[in-house]
Design a protein around this motif. Structure first.
Motif, PDB file in Angstrom:
ATOM      1  N   UNK A 183     -55.172 -36.690  45.157  1.00 51.46           N
ATOM      2  CA  UNK A 183     -54.311 -37.855  45.364  1.00 51.46           C
ATOM      3  C   UNK A 183     -53.548 -38.266  44.113  1.00 51.46           C
ATOM      4  N   UNK A 184     -53.988 -37.809  42.950  1.00 51.98           N
ATOM      5  CA  UNK A 184     -53.268 -38.150  41.727  1.00 51.98           C
ATOM      6  C   UNK A 184     -52.067 -37.242  41.499  1.00 51.98           C
ATOM      7  N   UNK A 185     -51.961 -36.138  42.252  1.00 52.11           N
ATOM      8  CA  UNK A 185     -50.864 -35.192  42.084  1.00 52.11           C
ATOM      9  C   UNK A 185     -49.703 -35.601  42.980  1.00 52.11           C
ATOM     10  N   UNK A 186     -48.541 -35.799  42.389  1.00 50.94           N
ATOM     11  CA  UNK A 186     -47.346 -36.204  43.125  1.00 50.94           C
ATOM     12  C   UNK A 186     -46.301 -35.085  43.069  1.00 50.94           C
ATOM     13  N   UNK A 187     -45.888 -34.627  44.221  1.00 47.49           N
ATOM     14  CA  UNK A 187     -44.850 -33.601  44.284  1.00 47.49           C
ATOM     15  C   UNK A 187     -43.480 -34.266  44.231  1.00 47.49           C
ATOM     16  N   UNK A 188     -42.670 -33.856  43.257  1.00 46.98           N
ATOM     17  CA  UNK A 188     -41.309 -34.364  43.104  1.00 46.98           C
ATOM     18  C   UNK A 188     -40.346 -33.187  43.225  1.00 46.98           C
ATOM     19  N   UNK A 189     -39.470 -33.259  44.211  1.00 44.90           N
ATOM     20  CA  UNK A 189     -38.473 -32.205  44.405  1.00 44.90           C
ATOM     21  C   UNK A 189     -37.230 -32.582  43.605  1.00 44.90           C
ATOM     22  N   UNK A 198     -58.028 -49.570  36.776  1.00 47.24           N
ATOM     23  CA  UNK A 198     -58.678 -49.625  38.071  1.00 47.24           C
ATOM     24  C   UNK A 198     -59.208 -48.255  38.447  1.00 47.24           C
ATOM     25  N   UNK A 199     -60.371 -48.247  39.081  1.00 49.89           N
ATOM     26  CA  UNK A 199     -61.035 -46.996  39.439  1.00 49.89           C
ATOM     27  C   UNK A 199     -60.595 -46.535  40.808  1.00 49.89           C
ATOM     28  N   UNK A 200     -59.355 -46.092  40.920  1.00 54.17           N
ATOM     29  CA  UNK A 200     -58.932 -45.452  42.157  1.00 54.17           C
ATOM     30  C   UNK A 200     -57.851 -44.456  41.827  1.00 54.17           C
ATOM     31  N   UNK A 201     -57.714 -43.471  42.702  1.00 54.08           N
ATOM     32  CA  UNK A 201     -56.672 -42.492  42.533  1.00 54.08           C
ATOM     33  C   UNK A 201     -55.494 -42.857  43.417  1.00 54.08           C
TER      34      UNK A 201
END
Length: 399
Positions: free
Chosen positions: A306-312, A394-397
């Motif tokens: 969930x921390x990985x964001x795909x940007x085109x 904060x402890x969330x992804x």
């Protein structure tokens, strides 16, 4: 207890005591040996009251990381785990890194190797004490790609500027481009300092030292330029990265990192420090093929995708491939798209200025600003809220 004095326990993970390891520890006067055990299953229970500062885990030449060792960093979060082994295979080391182990010592154990590792532990404890005192943590955003030329430096530079425009805190832009860092070129800046200067002086790193190394760009953005001599890039001590990032988090609301796509241990270490990773790609058949090959390894390194964001980048909806093709291949949503805007980018590069100054009305700058608003929302920071260093992490992804 004084931070230079450390307590240590020895855990013989293979069930056989090795007196030569204890003999090395006995030569270090600032090290207090608490106990030695050959039973990994009962080790944690024996330290439910007071945990040692360090546990030295002997693994001989084991080929895999056992479950009890995977759980050890989480079960003893205040203890630094050092692993010594004859096995230096990449699969073994990567798996150990994934579960939170940051120090590896080769067998047979040498006193100088152990002393160096313990000094890094002391530095990390000092940095942690400072962070706990201020109780403030900034966000690390890593911008990278699956290959060169996808626009990581362009996005990193302009994202940092967009964050400056959208928040009120202090920000840092870190150039970890290899082999040729480009942030200085993009912004028409030169610097005599880089992250190597922090690594080589890790025992003396504090806020004032970092401020002297960082180069200001405007009132609230500071830049740590890349290592221009590629021969020095292989000499970066990876164990120094964690305390350096901890101090940067304390000083800045956001830390934007321009990270090259080299798939090595340095790359993995930086990604594991990130609160968010912007993975850039184009939308061509070669891009999708390359990203499909990289994606399983990325998921293995992070486990929580969930921390990985795909940007085109340079997105053109009229091209043959569509976003759904990318999403179907990766089984992962697209976070943002940025339009192709060649004239604006050329103007930006020729002027040595971010898009905000060179092409403020361009479509790509508007796209970066929209993406910045999403980043702020997903990191739990409202626009205009980031005043000084950020609130406690904060402890969330993300997603």
């Amino acid at each position: 207890m004084y931070l230079d004095q450390l307590t240590i326990s020895i855990l013989f993970g293979t069930g056989i005591q090795r007196p030569e390891i204890g003999a090395v520890l006995n030569k270090l006067p600032q090290l207090k040996l608490l106990d030695q055990t050959t039973d990994p299953q009962s080790f944690v229970g024996q330290h439910t009251g007071v945990s040692p500062d360090v546990v030295l885990v002997e693994m001989n030449g084991e080929s895999r990381v056992p479950e009890w060792l995977e759980n050890l960093p989480q079960e003893m979060p205040q203890t630094h785990v050092l692993v010594c082994s004859y096995n230096r295979e990449p699969d073994f080391l990567i798996r150990a890194m994934q579960v939170g182990i940051r120090e590896f010592l080769p067998l047979p154990l040498i006193q100088s190797d152990l002393e160096s590792a313990l000094n890094r532990v002391r530095v990390a404890r000092r940095q942690l004490a400072l962070v706990d005192k201020d109780n403030r943590n900034g966000k690390i955003i890593v911008v990278t790609g699956h290959k060169g030329g996808v626009g990581t430096t362009t996005l990193a530079v302009n994202l940092a500027q967009a964050l400056v425009e959208s928040t009120t805190g202090r920000l840092a832009l870190i150039d970890l481009g290899r082999p040729f860092p480009d942030v200085g070129t993009f912004l028409d800046q030169e610097s005599n300092y880089s992250i190597v200067d922090l690594v080589q002086n890790i025992a003396n790193v504090d806020k004032s030292f970092i401020q002297r190394i960082m180069q200001p760009y405007g009132a609230r953005l500071s830049i740590l330029h890349g290592v221009s001599d590629f021969r020095e890039q292989d000499n970066i001590d990876l164990e120094s990265l964690e305390p350096i990032f901890a101090m940067l988090r304390q000083m800045y609301s956001f830390i934007v990192i321009d990270l090259s796509h080299w798939l090595d241990e340095f790359f993995i270490r930086v990604l594991t420090e990130a609160d968010m990773v912007l993975m850039l790609t184009g939308l061509t058949v070669p891009d999708l093929r390359n990203l499909k090959k990289l994606w399983p390894y990325t998921m293995e390194w992070h486990q929580d995708k969930r921390k990985i964001k795909i940007v085109v980048n340079r997105y053109d909806s009229s091209s043959g491939l569509q976003l759904r093709d990318l999403e179907n291949i990766l089984q992962h949503p697209t976070f943002a798209t940025l339009p192709s805007d060649y004239p604006a980018m050329m103007q930006c590069l020729n002027q040595g200025s971010p898009l905000m100054g060179a092409a403020p009305r361009s479509k790509v700058w508007q796209g970066i600003k929209e993406m910045t608003s999403r980043i702020l929302a997903e990191t739990g920071v409202d626009e205009g809220e980031a005043n000084g260093a950020a609130a406690p992490r904060k402890k969330f992804w993300l997603f």
